[in-house]
Motif scaffolding. Structure first.
Motif, PDB file in Angstrom:
ATOM      1  N   PRO A 140     -54.002  33.894 -49.054  1.00 21.10           N
ATOM      2  CA  PRO A 140     -53.368  32.935 -49.442  1.00 21.10           C
ATOM      3  C   PRO A 140     -53.539  32.484 -51.483  1.00 21.10           C
ATOM      4  O   PRO A 140     -54.204  32.525 -51.200  1.00 21.10           O
ATOM      5  N   CYS A 141     -52.564  32.834 -51.753  1.00 29.24           N
ATOM      6  CA  CYS A 141     -52.589  32.758 -53.396  1.00 29.24           C
ATOM      7  C   CYS A 141     -51.493  31.665 -53.768  1.00 29.24           C
ATOM      8  O   CYS A 141     -50.788  31.096 -52.047  1.00 29.24           O
ATOM      9  N   PHE A 142     -51.847  30.383 -53.817  1.00 30.75           N
ATOM     10  CA  PHE A 142     -50.874  29.324 -54.478  1.00 30.75           C
ATOM     11  C   PHE A 142     -50.240  29.265 -55.041  1.00 30.75           C
ATOM     12  O   PHE A 142     -49.961  30.398 -56.715  1.00 30.75           O
ATOM     13  N   ASN A 143     -49.074  27.951 -55.647  1.00 24.70           N
ATOM     14  CA  ASN A 143     -48.272  28.035 -56.425  1.00 24.70           C
ATOM     15  C   ASN A 143     -49.131  26.973 -56.688  1.00 24.70           C
ATOM     16  O   ASN A 143     -48.388  26.184 -56.041  1.00 24.70           O
ATOM     17  N   LEU A 144     -48.972  26.415 -58.258  1.00 30.70           N
ATOM     18  CA  LEU A 144     -49.592  25.217 -58.206  1.00 30.70           C
ATOM     19  C   LEU A 144     -48.739  24.009 -59.529  1.00 30.70           C
ATOM     20  O   LEU A 144     -48.681  24.914 -60.095  1.00 30.70           O
ATOM     21  N   ILE A 145     -47.988  23.685 -58.948  1.00 32.76           N
ATOM     22  CA  ILE A 145     -47.434  23.266 -60.024  1.00 32.76           C
ATOM     23  C   ILE A 145     -47.892  21.718 -61.103  1.00 32.76           C
ATOM     24  O   ILE A 145     -48.466  20.201 -60.002  1.00 32.76           O
ATOM     25  N   ASN A 171     -52.889  13.310 -64.157  1.00 31.66           N
ATOM     26  CA  ASN A 171     -53.688  13.424 -62.749  1.00 31.66           C
ATOM     27  C   ASN A 171     -53.791  14.051 -61.554  1.00 31.66           C
ATOM     28  O   ASN A 171     -54.397  14.219 -60.678  1.00 31.66           O
ATOM     29  N   SER A 172     -52.316  14.990 -61.359  1.00 32.42           N
ATOM     30  CA  SER A 172     -52.229  15.457 -60.689  1.00 32.42           C
ATOM     31  C   SER A 172     -51.557  16.755 -60.165  1.00 32.42           C
ATOM     32  O   SER A 172     -50.550  17.408 -61.389  1.00 32.42           O
ATOM     33  N   PHE A 173     -51.037  17.124 -59.124  1.00 32.81           N
ATOM     34  CA  PHE A 173     -51.086  18.437 -58.726  1.00 32.81           C
ATOM     35  C   PHE A 173     -50.321  18.734 -57.498  1.00 32.81           C
ATOM     36  O   PHE A 173     -50.735  18.287 -57.010  1.00 32.81           O
ATOM     37  N   ARG A 174     -49.364  20.153 -57.245  1.00 34.14           N
ATOM     38  CA  ARG A 174     -48.529  20.060 -55.493  1.00 34.14           C
ATOM     39  C   ARG A 174     -49.145  21.305 -55.544  1.00 34.14           C
ATOM     40  O   ARG A 174     -48.660  22.258 -56.553  1.00 34.14           O
ATOM     41  N   GLY A 175     -50.077  21.984 -55.038  1.00 29.94           N
ATOM     42  CA  GLY A 175     -49.723  23.180 -54.208  1.00 29.94           C
ATOM     43  C   GLY A 175     -49.270  23.857 -53.101  1.00 29.94           C
ATOM     44  O   GLY A 175     -49.989  22.773 -52.400  1.00 29.94           O
ATOM     45  N   SER A 176     -48.761  24.565 -52.553  1.00 27.93           N
ATOM     46  CA  SER A 176     -47.870  25.636 -51.881  1.00 27.93           C
ATOM     47  C   SER A 176     -48.435  26.590 -51.546  1.00 27.93           C
ATOM     48  O   SER A 176     -49.414  27.457 -52.592  1.00 27.93           O
ATOM     49  N   VAL A 177     -49.083  27.128 -50.412  1.00 18.57           N
ATOM     50  CA  VAL A 177     -48.718  28.552 -50.317  1.00 18.57           C
ATOM     51  C   VAL A 177     -47.835  29.699 -50.762  1.00 18.57           C
ATOM     52  O   VAL A 177     -46.476  29.084 -50.412  1.00 18.57           O
ATOM     53  N   ASN A 178     -47.859  30.725 -51.654  1.00 17.50           N
ATOM     54  CA  ASN A 178     -47.337  31.290 -51.893  1.00 17.50           C
ATOM     55  C   ASN A 178     -46.013  32.260 -50.953  1.00 17.50           C
ATOM     56  O   ASN A 178     -46.837  32.828 -50.235  1.00 17.50           O
ATOM     57  N   GLY A 179     -44.984  31.852 -51.352  1.00 14.92           N
ATOM     58  CA  GLY A 179     -44.117  32.330 -50.175  1.00 14.92           C
ATOM     59  C   GLY A 179     -43.519  31.582 -49.411  1.00 14.92           C
ATOM     60  O   GLY A 179     -42.571  31.769 -48.426  1.00 14.92           O
ATOM     61  N   PHE A 212     -52.227  16.998 -54.272  1.00  7.50           N
ATOM     62  CA  PHE A 212     -53.986  16.398 -55.551  1.00  7.50           C
ATOM     63  C   PHE A 212     -54.097  15.437 -56.104  1.00  7.50           C
ATOM     64  O   PHE A 212     -52.692  15.560 -57.316  1.00  7.50           O
ATOM     65  N   VAL A 213     -54.637  14.551 -56.170  1.00  6.69           N
ATOM     66  CA  VAL A 213     -54.865  13.867 -57.523  1.00  6.69           C
ATOM     67  C   VAL A 213     -56.074  13.831 -57.674  1.00  6.69           C
ATOM     68  O   VAL A 213     -57.295  13.012 -56.678  1.00  6.69           O
ATOM     69  N   ARG A 214     -56.215  13.051 -58.850  1.00  7.08           N
ATOM     70  CA  ARG A 214     -57.824  13.588 -59.769  1.00  7.08           C
ATOM     71  C   ARG A 214     -58.140  11.804 -59.408  1.00  7.08           C
ATOM     72  O   ARG A 214     -57.354  11.041 -59.644  1.00  7.08           O
ATOM     73  N   ARG A 215     -59.108  11.771 -58.826  1.00  9.79           N
ATOM     74  CA  ARG A 215     -59.873  10.726 -58.906  1.00  9.79           C
ATOM     75  C   ARG A 215     -61.744   9.904 -59.871  1.00  9.79           C
ATOM     76  O   ARG A 215     -61.759   9.337 -59.430  1.00  9.79           O
ATOM     77  N   ASP A 216     -61.802  10.798 -59.936  1.00 11.89           N
ATOM     78  CA  ASP A 216     -63.480  11.025 -60.808  1.00 11.89           C
ATOM     79  C   ASP A 216     -62.800  10.314 -61.793  1.00 11.89           C
ATOM     80  O   ASP A 216     -62.539  10.738 -62.749  1.00 11.89           O
ATOM     81  N   ARG A 217     -64.019  10.344 -63.196  1.00  9.59           N
ATOM     82  CA  ARG A 217     -64.086   9.439 -63.697  1.00  9.59           C
ATOM     83  C   ARG A 217     -63.525  10.880 -65.379  1.00  9.59           C
ATOM     84  O   ARG A 217     -64.701  12.343 -64.560  1.00  9.59           O
ATOM     85  N   PRO A 218     -63.174  10.643 -66.034  1.00  7.40           N
ATOM     86  CA  PRO A 218     -63.957  12.084 -67.518  1.00  7.40           C
ATOM     87  C   PRO A 218     -65.406  12.344 -67.374  1.00  7.40           C
ATOM     88  O   PRO A 218     -66.348  11.245 -67.701  1.00  7.40           O
TER      89      PRO A 218
END
Length: 172
Positions: A75-80, A85-93, A101-107
């Motif tokens: 599977p490949c993913f569409n990443l928006i 600090n966040s993105f949505r990943g969906s399976v292509n098609g 996804f939400v980033r939780r760690d410090r830089p």
């Protein structure tokens, strides 16, 4: 996000995730494409720790794909990117099959000099003046009951006698 943007946004950072059907957890994708983290399927049951080997997540052309042993396809993913600090990943098609996804760690502090400055600012001073000391909360002594000293009652002294107890066995 294209593959190079996704790589710099995600690699080495801790993200929590929640998927459309309730699966949730937290994980990190490493530079070699390995993955480590937790997963709780459908939002109930045991949370499990999982590690996937290097090259599990990889770039194929301009797409981010996953190679998981036992899956009949890759599977490949569409990443928006949805925020800084966040993105949505969906399976292509399969747009309905997504995870947020939400980033939780410090830089990460990149330079050694910056790390040394941070350490020197956070060290506890060797001496604290009375004016600088934090105020102690008022304390109240708990009531205590004095302990009484009494001799134990003398019972059957069988344990202290030299006689051995009689052992009985049953046979049928």
């Amino acid at each position: 996000m294209n593959a190079s943007e996704a790589r710099s946004f995600v690699v080495g950072k801790l993200f929590t995730y929640t998927c459309f059907e309730g699966t949730r957890g937290a994980g990190r994708i490493n530079a070699n494409g390995s993955v480590g983290g937790t997963i709780q399927f459908r939002g109930n049951g045991a949370t499990r720790y999982a590690v996937l080997p290097q090259n599990t997540i990889r770039v194929v052309g301009e797409k981010v794909c996953a190679s998981v042993r036992g899956m009949p396809f890759e599977p490949c993913f569409n990443l928006i990117k949805t925020s800084a600090n966040s993105f949505r990943g969906s399976v292509n098609g399969l747009g309905f099959a997504y995870c947020d996804f939400v980033r939780r760690d410090r830089p990460v502090i990149a330079s050694t000099e910056a790390q040394q400055q941070l350490r020197s600012r956070t060290r506890t001073p060797a001496r604290v003046d009375a004016d600088d000391a934090p105020a102690k909360p008022d304390t109240v002594a708990a009531p205590t009951t004095p302990v009484e000293k009494k001799e134990l009652p003398k019972g059957n002294d069988a344990a202290s006698s030299d006689e051995k107890p009689e052992l009985r066995s049953t046979t049928r």
